[in-house]
Design a protein around this motif. Structure first.
Motif, PDB file in Angstrom:
ATOM      1  N   TYR A  32      79.739  88.398  39.113  1.00  0.00           N
ATOM      2  CA  TYR A  32      79.670  87.393  38.063  1.00  0.00           C
ATOM      3  C   TYR A  32      81.014  86.765  37.794  1.00  0.00           C
ATOM      4  CZ  TYR A  32      75.250  89.726  36.954  1.00  0.00           C
ATOM      5  OH  TYR A  32      73.985  90.280  37.005  1.00  0.00           O
ATOM      6  N   SER A  99      78.257  85.185  33.934  1.00  0.00           N
ATOM      7  CA  SER A  99      77.654  83.994  34.519  1.00  0.00           C
ATOM      8  C   SER A  99      77.362  84.221  36.001  1.00  0.00           C
ATOM      9  CB  SER A  99      78.594  82.801  34.373  1.00  0.00           C
ATOM     10  OG  SER A  99      78.136  81.711  35.139  1.00  0.00           O
ATOM     11  N   TYR A 101      77.158  81.938  38.108  1.00  0.00           N
ATOM     12  CA  TYR A 101      77.870  80.907  38.841  1.00  0.00           C
ATOM     13  C   TYR A 101      79.281  81.390  39.156  1.00  0.00           C
ATOM     14  CZ  TYR A 101      73.978  78.357  36.870  1.00  0.00           C
ATOM     15  OH  TYR A 101      72.723  77.967  36.497  1.00  0.00           O
ATOM     16  N   SER A 102      79.952  80.695  40.033  1.00  0.00           N
ATOM     17  CA  SER A 102      81.249  81.172  40.499  1.00  0.00           C
ATOM     18  C   SER A 102      82.420  80.669  39.669  1.00  0.00           C
ATOM     19  CB  SER A 102      81.465  80.772  41.959  1.00  0.00           C
ATOM     20  OG  SER A 102      81.415  79.360  42.083  1.00  0.00           O
ATOM     21  N   SER A 103      82.248  79.589  38.948  1.00  0.00           N
ATOM     22  CA  SER A 103      83.395  78.986  38.279  1.00  0.00           C
ATOM     23  C   SER A 103      83.695  79.662  36.939  1.00  0.00           C
ATOM     24  CB  SER A 103      83.149  77.500  38.032  1.00  0.00           C
ATOM     25  OG  SER A 103      82.096  77.323  37.112  1.00  0.00           O
ATOM     26  N   SER A 105      83.710  78.961  33.863  1.00  0.00           N
ATOM     27  CA  SER A 105      83.168  77.910  33.002  1.00  0.00           C
ATOM     28  C   SER A 105      83.450  78.157  31.523  1.00  0.00           C
ATOM     29  CB  SER A 105      81.655  77.815  33.214  1.00  0.00           C
ATOM     30  OG  SER A 105      81.084  76.896  32.310  1.00  0.00           O
ATOM     31  N   ASP A 110      76.196  78.338  30.727  1.00  0.00           N
ATOM     32  CA  ASP A 110      76.294  78.854  32.093  1.00  0.00           C
ATOM     33  C   ASP A 110      76.231  80.385  32.132  1.00  0.00           C
ATOM     34  OD1 ASP A 110      78.663  76.313  33.187  1.00  0.00           O
ATOM     35  OD2 ASP A 110      76.469  76.343  33.212  1.00  0.00           O
TER      36      ASP A 110
END
Length: 124
Positions: A32, A99, A101-103, A105, A110
Motif C-alpha cells: 500500500y 491506499s 494505489y501507488s502514489s 496521494s 484514494d
C-alpha cells in the motif's frame, strides 16, 4: 484488506516531539501507499503526510513540511509519523490510512482502509 491500529498520541507542550505508530495486520504495508490524516474539532479531515509504494517518495501538507516525517519499518509492518516542533494547531485526532494505489496521494478518497485514530493534544 488491511487492519490498522494507531498509537502514540498524547498530551504534549508546544515545541515537543511525538512519534505516532500505525501497526498493520492482515497484509503487508509494502502493498500500500500509506498516509496520515488528521481532524481537529469542528474541522474537516485534512491530509498530513503520505508515502508512496514501492519507492520512498513522500508528500507533506505545507503546514507540517520540515517538521513531520513519515517512514516505514517493513520488518514490524508499521508506519510512523515523527512529529517535531509541535504547534497548538497540530492538535487533532490523527488517522492512519492505506491506499491500493501507488502514489503518495493527499486525497482521502484514494484510501480504502483506515485506523480508529489517536488523539494528539498540544498545549502552550
Amino acid at each position: 484488506q488491511v487492519q490498522l491500529v494507531e498509537s502514540g498520541g498524547g498530551l504534549v507542550q508546544a515545541g515537543d516531539s511525538l512519534r505516532l505508530s500505525c501497526a498493520a495486520s492482515g497484509r503487508s504495508v509494502t502493498a500500500y501507499a500509506m498516509g496520515w490524516f488528521r481532524q481537529a474539532p469542528g474541522k474537516d479531515r485534512e491530509f498530513v503526510a503520505a508515502r508512496a509504494r514501492p519507492d520512498t517518495r513522500t508528500n507533506y501538507a505545507d503546514s507540517v513540511k520540515g517538521r513531520f516525517t513519515i517512514f516505514r519499518d517493513n520488518a514490524k509492518n508499521t508506519v510512523y509519523l515523527q512529529m517535531n516542533n509541535l504547534k497548538l494547531d497540530d492538535t487533532a485526532v490523527y488517522y492512519c490510512a492505506a491506499s491500493p494505489y501507488s502514489s503518495a496521494s493527499s486525497n482521502s478518497g484514494d484510501y480504502t482502509d483506515w485506523g480508529q485514530g489517536t488523539q494528539v493534544t498540544v498545549s502552550s
